[in-house]
Design an enzyme around this catalytic site. Structure first.
Site, short mmCIF file in Angstrom:
data_model
loop_
_atom_site.label_atom_id
_atom_site.label_comp_id
_atom_site.label_asym_id
_atom_site.label_seq_id
_atom_site.Cartn_x
_atom_site.Cartn_y
_atom_site.Cartn_z
N ARG A 75 0.81 -1.21 0.00
CA ARG A 75 0.00 0.00 0.00
C ARG A 75 0.85 1.27 0.00
NH1 ARG A 75 -2.86 -3.70 3.13
NH2 ARG A 75 -4.96 -4.17 2.32
N LYS A 187 -3.60 -21.82 5.00
CA LYS A 187 -3.93 -20.76 5.95
C LYS A 187 -5.04 -19.90 5.37
CE LYS A 187 -1.44 -16.97 6.85
NZ LYS A 187 -0.24 -16.19 7.25
N LYS A 189 -7.70 -16.42 6.12
CA LYS A 189 -7.88 -15.19 6.89
C LYS A 189 -9.18 -15.27 7.69
CE LYS A 189 -4.29 -13.02 5.14
NZ LYS A 189 -3.19 -12.43 5.92
N ASP A 218 -5.39 -16.49 10.30
CA ASP A 218 -4.69 -15.22 10.47
C ASP A 218 -5.72 -14.11 10.63
OD1 ASP A 218 -3.13 -12.96 10.31
OD2 ASP A 218 -2.22 -13.44 8.38
N ASN A 220 -4.94 -10.89 11.38
CA ASN A 220 -4.39 -9.58 10.98
C ASN A 220 -4.65 -8.47 12.00
OD1 ASN A 220 -4.97 -10.80 7.85
ND2 ASN A 220 -2.98 -9.85 8.26
N GLU A 244 -2.79 -16.68 14.05
CA GLU A 244 -1.81 -15.64 13.72
C GLU A 244 -2.36 -14.23 13.97
OE1 GLU A 244 0.62 -14.31 9.68
OE2 GLU A 244 0.12 -16.42 10.04
N HIS A 320 7.57 -14.48 7.32
CA HIS A 320 6.44 -13.90 6.60
C HIS A 320 6.80 -13.56 5.17
CE1 HIS A 320 4.28 -10.12 5.35
NE2 HIS A 320 3.26 -10.94 5.51
N GLU A 340 6.11 -19.54 3.98
CA GLU A 340 4.81 -19.14 3.43
C GLU A 340 4.86 -19.08 1.91
OE1 GLU A 340 1.42 -15.86 4.62
OE2 GLU A 340 3.53 -15.29 4.84
#
Length: 390
Positions: A75, A187, A189, A218, A220, A244, A320, A340
């Site tokens: 971003r 994995k 989210k 995860d 976040n 995570e 990561h 990952e």
């Protein structure tokens, strides 16, 4: 009596075999085919991600040896990394590329006013990684072998198929495709405003892949402490490898309390930007699985320092993103790690990493084993060179 600083050239002895002659910095924007959303988007903290910004560093020595490294930002932040690297890169010209630890310190002091974490060390990371790539190439070894590999392959899991913008049925199809490709774990989210939606989605994935396939989630950083506690308890039945980033990345005490209260391991660390910040997690017993990111914490030199701390505290390691770098570093970690799998970066490199039987294989190519594609050159938005090519 004051003494003048001794010039670098005067410090060289017969052990100095080469010197850095030329450095090229490239700011590259990698577009993503589909805007990416996780819990940070659903809670209004961020906009969907449409591209990843990269800082690539190419180094050449007086003897014609070369190295390549990179850092990245999602971003925002890519132009800032590039700008800082432009300011400090000339400090490496004329230096012995083998003296990586000393050069890392020199670069930090060149930009001391902006600190030792965040954008400053992420800019240094790309230079540092290029130096390690060069050193391994000089030795004719894959980076993992230069560091001292404990294994020639590493367990791998896929993340890119389980983002929150992806419908559940597509997540299931993506999981099937990943497992068929030889990837070892899945994995997904979590972090929906309605936690019941997370649990329905997780139930569907577990039923689809079966109980024997490693499964991670995860969040976040989207839960507060009470929510993380409730969701963690509700997820115990799924036999997860880890949960995570259940809490804010800097909430070491909260992570520690959660880790102590749940059977499911807690993983975190990817958003931290220095070894010192990770040490806060370690000293609070805040993570069962540490997830450093070499480009974020200052490169391979810093990653190795953190890995030594993590091993001393018997932590699992799951670096990561950036599998092209982290595969080598994970292979050199004594305790069986994870790496990952993301295919996002494949358009940038000519080479491909291979996967079989749930594991990612360390390539036999010297160094990181990657070269930039013509497409990566085409996506380049700015370049800067210092020194002169041999």
């Amino acid at each position: 009596m004051k003494h003048a600083a001794t010039p670098v050239a005067d410090l060289r002895g017969e052990a100095t075999l080469d010197s850095i002659a030329w450095i090229k910095l490239s700011s590259v924007a990698l577009p993503l085919a589909t805007p990416i959303s996780d819990a940070k988007v659903l809670t209004g903290r961020q906009k969907p991600m449409t591209e990843v910004a990269f800082l690539f560093v190419e180094i050449e020595t007086a003897q014609g040896r070369t190295g390549i490294g990179f850092s990245y930002s999602k971003r925002a932040g890519g132009p800032a990394q590039f700008a800082h690297a432009k300011e400090i890169a000339d400090n490496l010209i004329g230096e012995d590329p083998s003296d990586i630890g000393r050069l890392w310190t020199k670069l930090v002091w060149a930009g001391a006013s902006v600190g030792r974490s965040g954008v400053a060390t992420q800019a240094i990371a790309a230079l540092d990684i290029a130096l390690w790539d060069l050193k391994a190439k000089r030795a004719g070894l894959p980076l993992a072998k230069l560091l001292g590999a404990h294994r020639d392959s590493v367990r791998c899991y896929n993340t890119s198929g389980g983002f929150l913008h992806t419908p559940t049925e597509q997540v299931l199809d993506n999981a099937t495709a990943s497992l068929a490709h030889g990837i070892g774990g899945i994995k997904i989210k979590v972090g929906h405003p309605d936690g019941k939606q997370d649990l329905r989605r997780l139930t569907a994935v577990r039923e689809h892949i079966g109980d024997d396939v490693p499964l991670m989630v995860d969040a976040n950083q989207q839960w507060d402490r009470p929510t993380a506690q409730r969701m963690g308890r509700a997820m115990e039945e799924f036999g997860l490898v880890w949960i995570e980033e259940p809490l804010d990345a800097y909430d070491a005490q909260g992570h520690a309390a959660l880790a102590a209260s749940l059977d499911t391991p807690i993983a975190t660390g990817e958003m931290l930007a220095s070894v010192a910040e990770h040490y806060e997690l370690i000293r609070h017993n805040a993570a069962d699985v540490i997830q450093p990111d070499a480009p974020r914490i200052g490169g391979i030199t810093q990653f190795l320092k953190l890995a030594a701390l993590a091993e001393h505290h018997h932590l699992q390691l799951a670096p990561h993103f950036a599998m092209e770098i982290h595969l080598h570093l994970a292979a050199a970690y004594p305790i069986e790690p994870w790496v990952e799998h993301f295919d996002w970066l494949e358009p940038l490199f000519e080479e491909r990493l291979t996967i079989s039987d749930g594991r990612m294989n360390v390539p036999a190519r010297p160094g990181l084993g990657v070269t930039l594609t013509d497409q990566a050159r085409a996506w380049t938005q700015a370049t800067h060179e210092v020194g002169k090519r041999a």
